[in-house]
Structure formats: C-alpha cells, structure tokens
Write an enzyme that holds these catalytic residues in place. Structure first.
Site, PDB file in Angstrom:
ATOM      1  CG  ASP A   1      -2.316   0.362   0.991  1.00 44.02           C
ATOM      2  OD1 ASP A   1      -2.522   1.374   0.302  1.00 44.02           O
ATOM      3  OD2 ASP A   1      -3.217  -0.356   1.452  1.00 44.02           O
TER       4      ASP A   1
ATOM      5  CG  ASP B   1      -5.064   5.521   0.876  1.00 48.95           C
ATOM      6  OD1 ASP B   1      -5.966   4.691   1.060  1.00 48.95           O
ATOM      7  OD2 ASP B   1      -4.988   6.608   1.485  1.00 48.95           O
TER       8      ASP B   1
ATOM      9  CD  GLU C   1      -9.122   3.994  -1.692  1.00 46.94           C
ATOM     10  OE1 GLU C   1     -10.066   3.662  -0.946  1.00 46.94           O
ATOM     11  OE2 GLU C   1      -8.093   4.570  -1.274  1.00 46.94           O
TER      12      GLU C   1
ATOM     13  CG  HIS D   1      -8.685  -1.362   4.299  1.00 48.84           C
ATOM     14  ND1 HIS D   1      -8.497  -1.506   2.938  1.00 48.84           N
ATOM     15  CD2 HIS D   1      -8.353  -0.077   4.584  1.00 48.84           C
ATOM     16  CE1 HIS D   1      -8.067  -0.370   2.430  1.00 48.84           C
ATOM     17  NE2 HIS D   1      -7.971   0.505   3.405  1.00 48.84           N
ATOM     18  CG  ASP D   2     -11.284   1.995   3.813  1.00 46.81           C
ATOM     19  OD1 ASP D   2     -10.848   2.057   4.976  1.00 46.81           O
ATOM     20  OD2 ASP D   2     -10.661   2.423   2.832  1.00 46.81           O
TER      21      ASP D   2
END
Length: 532
Positions: free
Chosen positions: A96, A192, A260, A321-322
């Site tokens: 990430d 991200d 993302e 994860h969100d």
C-alpha cells in the site's frame, strides 16, 4: 499478457492477520508464517495494507516515515524477508502506498507548519482563508494550524494533511519513496485515494448540490457537495502517467499500479491512460453494494466490457478494509457466498479478496462507543441503531476483526490475553481449520475456483459473452480463449430451474450444489462451469 492482467489478489490487513509474538497485534512475521496457506489456496498476489512507521491514529494510513517500519509490526529486515519469502513461493507482493497525505507527525509536516518561510513551507496545501471544500468522508476538509495562523487541507481525516504535488520537490520525494521499495523487490503498489492528490490550482469552490446527500461511487463524500475541483483533476491523470514512468524504470520483472479512485467510469478509466500508459488497474467499487440478482451482475458485466475493453481489464471487489464485509448483504448466507465466489473468479476481471472472505467472516459487533477507528469521532453523533442500519460502515473496526484460524483461544490469531480488536463470536463455524476439512466448505470452493482459474486460459485471459437463457433467475456467460470455451451458469434463486441453452456441452468441470451432473436443470442456489 502481463501478470497483472491475469492475477488474483489477496488483501491482508496486517494488524488483524496473525500475531507471531503474542502482543495481540498482527505483524510481519505472522504474515510470513501464513504464506503457505495463501499459496495453497491459489492466490498469486498479496496486497498488504500499510505497516510503515506511524502514530497509528488511522492504523497505518497516517505515515510518519515511509522508509521504516512501525515497531509493533516488525523491522525493515522482517519486510525484506517477507518480500523474499513471497517470491520464493512464486507469488507477487503489492505494498500500500499512501501518496496523498502524511501523518501530521511526519517531520516534513512538523517543519512545514513551523513558519511560512521554512524550506518545506510549501510542501503541504496551506491557505489564509479556506474555500468550501469538504473531505471525501463528509466534514470540512480545512484544519486550522495556530503555528502558521493558516489552514491546511486534509482530504481524509484531520490529522492527515495533504501533500502539495504542485511543488516539484514533493513529487520527487514521493517518487523516490516508490523507488526505494521497488529496489527492495516490491512488485507494485496499491495507491490510496489516488484521485485526491492534485487539486484545482485556483481553489474554486465546489458546487452545492441538494441531490448529493448520501455518498455514491460517482460522487464520494455526499454532504450536499459535488467535489468537482478537489477530485479527479486532469493533472491527476498525468500524475498516473508520471508514476508509470517511475515503475517502468524497474520493469524487469514488470511492476504494477492499482489505483483506489472514485467517480464515474468515464472519469476513472482515464487513470489507465489513452495508450495504456497510466495505472495498470483501478478498483471498481460499484459491486461492493451489489444486489443479489442476475440482472444486477449482468448489467455490471456489460458496463465493464463497455468501459474497459481489452487490453484494459476491470477488477472484481466485494470487500476491503474500509467497507462492511460483503457477506452481510446476503444475510451471512454461505451458499450464496459460494455463488458470489463463482462469479468473482470467472468474470473477466482481476479478483481482489479481503482476508477472511474465503471463510465467510462476518462483521464484528463493536459499537461506535467502543470503536477504535478514528472515523467514530466524526460520526459519534449518529445513534447506534441508525449506524447498524446504514449500508456502509462508519466504524471500520467491524470489518477488521482478527482472522479466524481455528476455534481455539482468540480464534488462533494470538496467544495474548487481549487482542487489539475483539474476535468475532461466529468463530465456531467460520474458521480455517474447520473449513479445510470440509470438502464442500466456502474455503474449498475458493480453493477449487482459484486453481481452475489459474489452469484455464479462458478464465484468466479470455473474452466474455453474456448468454440469454430465457430464465430471469439465471446468469449465464461464456469465457473463451482460442479453441477453449467455458460456460458459467449461476442460479440466484432457491428453487430448481430449467435452462434452455442451445450450446454443445462437453463436460461439467465445476459445480456448487449440483452433484449429479447437468441435464438442463439447475438446483436452487447452484452454479456450474461446463466445457463447450
């Protein structure tokens, strides 16, 4: 075809995956100890959420040093070992990379906020007077800093100040961070909130919209604002191409960028580049909020084919994860989850699976009052009973509970007396050890599908064509590569149906709930793959 277009991705949230030293927190050595499990399942690429040095206010997405590792996760030597161990198993590893912002504890920001004329004064986005830009999670994005008597902008949480990429020194510094990890052998980066990075240079106010209250894929953040000038600027598409050039410096073996990004397909596909010279892949989040019916997925497949024709390839993502765990949308129903897996691993897309999806892990039951996620501070005013009804999670702790390895203490995640988040209550039925021994388990469905996908070019590299069966409950499509053709049939209803397909069926190669072959009848909640 490059590896990124045919791969399968397994996402690890390191804090919750496996604790090797008994402190209640997952760590790098814990991941290393479980690599054989991931390899044996059949996944080819591992994406790992951040473990860089961080005050952990947002559990790693607030970075204070990109070149070092948070001590609770391990050391730089542990990470070097991790990369080597993954490569020894013939898998890829994606880190990430948080390029949009740092922690407000990062030395760059501490220097930047000290005065208006220090060497890093222009490394972040500062204004004497804020405009109307909101963050992508809703509230005002501008934060007052007394030291400079100015406001800085934060696209996400208040303690995550955005870097100023209009300063070439910032861009070089962040590209050098990427080069550092590429030299260590990392195969790529998940980027991200990449579409937030560059903002409109004149800070024009975003338009007010009475109709954009609730966040959506096309209009993230909601809150009565269209983020026209703070997201998806033309310079962001150019930044994708610049970063691609950095990756191409390390093209032996080839590396990969996965973004993302949020917005309509016409907008986000521009990150791929008109000549496929931008990001390699972008996350498509519109099936996170799926409806469990064939019409929804048929339309999505056609939509993806329209916007991302070859050589581009879509992604298939049900959880991360969100977000609330995918299985809650189908009432935690394991048989339906098997059908979603069948779809995910056979449609023309790169599948990305969040840890625990393969065993049907459900959402935790951590209240807003007890939540550790910093998001709960923003949404603390929301009554718990309303939070429980929302389609999106405002306490992300509930999708980050420890991985359930067995039905022993702490689900086998840790020997600690207390884990960083409490373990789910459903561990008795949903754990790895139990499902490995059950040939019909969700875990073994994942395993069979992953190996089938890897061994059939039609499934990982072929074209896709929707087939109409005359039955509204059936989703049917053909994957084809040269002479190889595979037909996928999925029955979304709980009763048997007759399927009328005028195609030459050779043999059934995979089935869910259909043990006695296929003679034009599909049982309830069943699915098959047949050779043509």
């Amino acid at each position: 075809m490059s590896w990124h277009a045919t791969t399968t991705i397994y996402q690890i949230y390191p804090r919750s995956f496996y604790d090797s030293n008994g402190d209640g927190i997952g760590d790098i050595q814990g991941i290393i100890q479980k690599l054989d499990y991931i390899r044996d399942l059949g996944f080819e690429t591992i994406w790992i959420s951040p473990f860089y040095s961080s005050p952990q206010e947002d559990f790693g997405y607030d970075i204070s040093d990109y070149y070092n590792i948070a001590p609770e996760y391990g050391t730089l030597q542990d990470v070097e070992q991790l990369i080597a161990e993954i490569h020894q198993r013939k898998m890829k590893v994606v880190f990430d990379m948080v390029m949009n912002h740092t922690s407000d504890k990062h030395p760059w920001f501490l220097e930047s906020r000290a005065s208006k004329d220090n060497p890093k004064a222009d490394w972040y986005i500062w204004r004497d007077q804020p405009n109307n830009w909101k963050s992508i999670i809703g509230p005002n994005g501008w934060q007052f800093c007394a030291e400079r008597n100015q406001y800085y902008y934060a696209s996400f949480l208040p303690f995550q100040p955005d870097l100023n990429y209009r300063n070439p020194e910032v861009k070089k510094a962040m590209f050098d961070v990427c080069r550092f990890w590429l030299q260590k052998g990392v195969d790529g980066f998940r980027l991200d909130i990449f579409n937030c990075i560059i903002k409109e240079k004149d800070f024009k106010n975003n338009p007010f919209s009475l109709f954009h209250i609730i966040p959506s894929e096309e209009h993230p953040g909601g809150n009565f604002q269209i983020r026209k000038y703070s997201l998806n600027q033309e310079e962001n598409f150019e930044l994708a191409q610049e970063l691609r050039s950095v990756m191409d410096e390390f093209n032996h073996p080839p590396r990969m960028l996965l973004g993302e990004v949020f917005g309509g397909h016409d907008k986000i596909k521009q990150y791929l580049g008109k000549k496929q010279d931008g990001l390699h892949l972008v996350f498509l989040f519109d099936i996170l909020y799926y409806k469990f019916n064939p019409d929804f997925f048929r339309k999505k497949i056609l939509e993806y084919e329209h916007h991302y024709p070859a050589p581009n390839i879509p992604t298939a993502v049900f959880s991360n994860h969100d977000q609330l765990r995918s299985i809650h949308r189908i009432g935690n129903h394991l048989e339906k989850a098997k059908l979603l897996a069948l779809l995910q691993f056979t449609m023309r897309a790169v599948p990305c699976v969040y840890y625990g999806e393969e065993i049907g892990m459900t959402n935790g039951k951590i209240s807003l009052k007890n939540g550790k996620d910093p998001m709960v501070n923003i949404y603390s005013w929301v009554p718990q009973f309303i939070a429980d009804l929302l389609p999106v999670g405002i306490n992300r702790d509930n999708c980050r509970t420890p991985m359930q390895w067995n039905n022993q203490k702490n689900a086998g995640f840790s020997v600690a007396e207390k884990t960083w988040l409490q373990v789910n209550k459903d561990v008795e039925k949903r754990n790895v050890d139990l499902q490995l021994t059950d040939k019909d388990s969700l875990l073994n469905v994942f395993k069979k599908l992953l190996h089938l996908r890897k061994n059939n070019q039609a499934l990982h590299s072929g074209k896709i064509e929707i087939v109409h069966t005359g039955n509204k409950n059936i989703l049917a499509f053909v994957r084809s590569f040269e002479e190889e053709k595979l037909l996928v049939l999925i029955n979304f209803c709980n009763s048997k149906v007759t399927v009328n397909i005028n195609l030459p069926i050779k043999e059934m190669v995979f089935s869910i709930g259909q043990k006695n072959g296929f003679n034009d009848v599909l049982k309830g909640f069943s699915g098959i793959i047949v050779k043509l």
